[in-house]
Motif scaffolding. Structure first.
Motif, mmCIF file in Angstrom:
data_model
loop_
_atom_site.group_PDB
_atom_site.id
_atom_site.type_symbol
_atom_site.label_atom_id
_atom_site.label_comp_id
_atom_site.label_asym_id
_atom_site.label_seq_id
_atom_site.Cartn_x
_atom_site.Cartn_y
_atom_site.Cartn_z
ATOM 1 N N GLY A 144 0.821 -1.203 0.000
ATOM 2 C CA GLY A 144 0.000 0.000 0.000
ATOM 3 C C GLY A 144 0.854 1.252 0.000
ATOM 4 O O GLY A 144 2.043 1.213 0.327
ATOM 5 N N TRP A 145 0.223 2.327 -0.417
ATOM 6 C CA TRP A 145 0.832 3.656 -0.339
ATOM 7 C C TRP A 145 -0.039 4.523 0.573
ATOM 8 O O TRP A 145 -1.278 4.512 0.467
ATOM 9 N N PHE A 146 0.628 5.246 1.444
ATOM 10 C CA PHE A 146 -0.021 6.209 2.324
ATOM 11 C C PHE A 146 0.717 7.534 2.197
ATOM 12 O O PHE A 146 1.828 7.580 1.669
ATOM 13 N N ARG A 147 0.120 8.595 2.706
ATOM 14 C CA ARG A 147 0.801 9.876 2.692
ATOM 15 C C ARG A 147 0.475 10.653 3.949
ATOM 16 O O ARG A 147 -0.555 10.434 4.587
ATOM 17 N N GLN A 148 1.373 11.549 4.282
ATOM 18 C CA GLN A 148 1.171 12.397 5.441
ATOM 19 C C GLN A 148 1.566 13.817 5.079
ATOM 20 O O GLN A 148 2.747 14.089 4.817
ATOM 21 N N ALA A 149 0.575 14.680 5.053
ATOM 22 C CA ALA A 149 0.807 16.088 4.762
ATOM 23 C C ALA A 149 1.268 16.797 6.036
ATOM 24 O O ALA A 149 1.010 16.313 7.147
ATOM 25 N N PRO A 150 1.921 17.943 5.892
ATOM 26 C CA PRO A 150 2.393 18.668 7.082
ATOM 27 C C PRO A 150 1.262 18.966 8.045
ATOM 28 O O PRO A 150 0.219 19.502 7.660
ATOM 29 N N GLY A 151 1.464 18.596 9.307
ATOM 30 C CA GLY A 151 0.481 18.885 10.331
ATOM 31 C C GLY A 151 -0.748 18.010 10.319
ATOM 32 O O GLY A 151 -1.710 18.269 11.047
ATOM 33 N N TYR B 264 4.857 0.361 -7.430
ATOM 34 C CA TYR B 264 4.925 1.690 -8.015
ATOM 35 C C TYR B 264 3.649 2.484 -7.724
ATOM 36 O O TYR B 264 2.577 1.914 -7.504
ATOM 37 N N LEU B 265 3.792 3.788 -7.756
ATOM 38 C CA LEU B 265 2.632 4.667 -7.700
ATOM 39 C C LEU B 265 2.823 5.743 -8.758
ATOM 40 O O LEU B 265 3.678 6.609 -8.625
ATOM 41 N N GLN B 266 2.032 5.639 -9.819
ATOM 42 C CA GLN B 266 2.058 6.648 -10.868
ATOM 43 C C GLN B 266 1.046 7.724 -10.507
ATOM 44 O O GLN B 266 -0.138 7.427 -10.325
ATOM 45 N N MET B 267 1.527 8.953 -10.413
ATOM 46 C CA MET B 267 0.665 10.060 -10.001
ATOM 47 C C MET B 267 0.591 11.086 -11.122
ATOM 48 O O MET B 267 1.620 11.638 -11.536
ATOM 49 N N ASN B 268 -0.609 11.323 -11.615
ATOM 50 C CA ASN B 268 -0.840 12.273 -12.699
ATOM 51 C C ASN B 268 -1.747 13.398 -12.212
ATOM 52 O O ASN B 268 -2.416 13.274 -11.186
ATOM 53 N N SER B 269 -1.759 14.477 -12.961
ATOM 54 C CA SER B 269 -2.619 15.632 -12.648
ATOM 55 C C SER B 269 -2.473 16.034 -11.186
ATOM 56 O O SER B 269 -3.458 16.214 -10.462
ATOM 57 N N LEU B 270 -1.245 16.186 -10.774
ATOM 58 C CA LEU B 270 -0.972 16.477 -9.369
ATOM 59 C C LEU B 270 -1.483 17.855 -8.974
ATOM 60 O O LEU B 270 -1.476 18.791 -9.777
ATOM 61 N N LYS B 271 -1.921 17.934 -7.723
ATOM 62 C CA LYS B 271 -2.467 19.162 -7.158
ATOM 63 C C LYS B 271 -1.621 19.578 -5.954
ATOM 64 O O LYS B 271 -0.990 18.718 -5.319
ATOM 65 N N PRO B 272 -1.636 20.845 -5.601
ATOM 66 C CA PRO B 272 -0.876 21.262 -4.414
ATOM 67 C C PRO B 272 -1.266 20.487 -3.159
ATOM 68 O O PRO B 272 -0.408 20.222 -2.303
ATOM 69 N N GLU B 273 -2.515 20.081 -3.069
ATOM 70 C CA GLU B 273 -2.961 19.318 -1.890
ATOM 71 C C GLU B 273 -2.430 17.891 -1.866
ATOM 72 O O GLU B 273 -2.624 17.167 -0.886
ATOM 73 N N ASP B 274 -1.754 17.471 -2.923
ATOM 74 C CA ASP B 274 -1.086 16.161 -2.919
ATOM 75 C C ASP B 274 0.279 16.242 -2.239
ATOM 76 O O ASP B 274 0.935 15.208 -2.058
ATOM 77 N N THR B 275 0.706 17.442 -1.875
ATOM 78 C CA THR B 275 1.988 17.600 -1.207
ATOM 79 C C THR B 275 1.991 16.843 0.120
ATOM 80 O O THR B 275 1.120 17.037 0.962
ATOM 81 N N ALA B 276 2.968 15.959 0.285
ATOM 82 C CA ALA B 276 3.033 15.117 1.473
ATOM 83 C C ALA B 276 4.281 14.253 1.404
ATOM 84 O O ALA B 276 4.950 14.185 0.365
ATOM 85 N N VAL B 277 4.562 13.585 2.507
ATOM 86 C CA VAL B 277 5.534 12.498 2.488
ATOM 87 C C VAL B 277 4.757 11.225 2.167
ATOM 88 O O VAL B 277 3.735 10.940 2.803
ATOM 89 N N TYR B 278 5.221 10.507 1.175
ATOM 90 C CA TYR B 278 4.546 9.288 0.724
ATOM 91 C C TYR B 278 5.305 8.069 1.244
ATOM 92 O O TYR B 278 6.535 7.967 1.086
ATOM 93 N N TYR B 279 4.554 7.164 1.845
ATOM 94 C CA TYR B 279 5.123 5.966 2.435
ATOM 95 C C TYR B 279 4.556 4.721 1.740
ATOM 96 O O TYR B 279 3.359 4.671 1.445
ATOM 97 N N CYS B 280 5.403 3.729 1.538
ATOM 98 C CA CYS B 280 4.868 2.438 1.139
ATOM 99 C C CYS B 280 4.886 1.510 2.347
ATOM 100 O O CYS B 280 5.647 1.719 3.297
ATOM 101 N N ALA B 281 4.040 0.512 2.290
ATOM 102 C CA ALA B 281 3.883 -0.397 3.407
ATOM 103 C C ALA B 281 3.582 -1.795 2.893
ATOM 104 O O ALA B 281 3.043 -1.958 1.793
#
Length: 128
Positions: free
Chosen positions: A35-42, A80-97
Motif C-alpha cells: 500500500g501507499w499512504f501519505r502524510q501532509a504537514p500537520g 509503483y505509484l504513478q501520479m498524474n494531474s498532481l495538485k498542491p494538496e497532494d503535497t506530502a511524504v509518501y510511504y509504502c507499506a
C-alpha cells in the motif's frame, strides 16, 4: 523482516506527474499486499492506494481515483505509484507499506494498522 525503500519523490508543478517506486528486500515479496499512504504537514497519515500480492486487485482512495495508479512487479520486488494531474494538496511524504498475506493473493489492505512494515517515506511537493 522486510525492508522498504521509497524513491521518486520531488518537486513538480501542479498538473504534472511523478512516479514513485518502493523496493522491497528481506522477504518473499509476492506474498505481501502493498500500500501507499501519505502524510501532509500537520496532518495524520492517510491511505492512498493498495494492491494485492498477485497484482490482480487494486483500490484507490476516492480523492485519487482516476489520477493515481498503483502497480507492482514481483520479479523486481517493487511496487509503483504513478501520479498524474498532481495538485498542491497532494503535497506530502509518501510511504509504502507491506502486509503479509500468505495465500490470500487477491486481498487488498487499506488500513494502516494492518501493515507491519513501512518505508521511511519520500517527499512529494506540488507547487501551485
Amino acid at each position: 523482516q522486510v525492508q522498504l525503500v521509497e524513491s521518486g519523490g520531488g518537486l513538480v508543478p501542479a498538473g504534472g506527474s511523478l512516479s514513485l517506486s518502493c523496493a522491497a528486500s528481506g522477504g518473499t515479496f509476492r506474498h505481501y499486499a502493498m500500500g501507499w499512504f501519505r502524510q501532509a504537514p500537520g496532518k495524520g497519515r492517510t491511505f492512498v492506494a493498495a494492491i494485492s500480492w498477485s497484482g490482480s486487485s487494486t483500490y484507490n482512495a476516492d480523492s485519487e481515483k482516476g489520477r493515481f495508479t498503483i502497480s507492482r512487479d514481483n520479479a523486481k520486488n517493487t511496487v509503483y505509484l504513478q501520479m498524474n494531474s498532481l495538485k498542491p494538496e497532494d503535497t506530502a511524504v509518501y510511504y509504502c507499506a507491506a502486509a503479509k498475506m500468505g495465500d490470500l493473493q487477491t486481498i487488498v489492505v487499506i488500513t494502516d494498522e494492518d501493515y507491519k512494515y513501512w518505508g521511511q517515506g519520500t517527499q512529494v511537493t506540488v507547487s501551485s
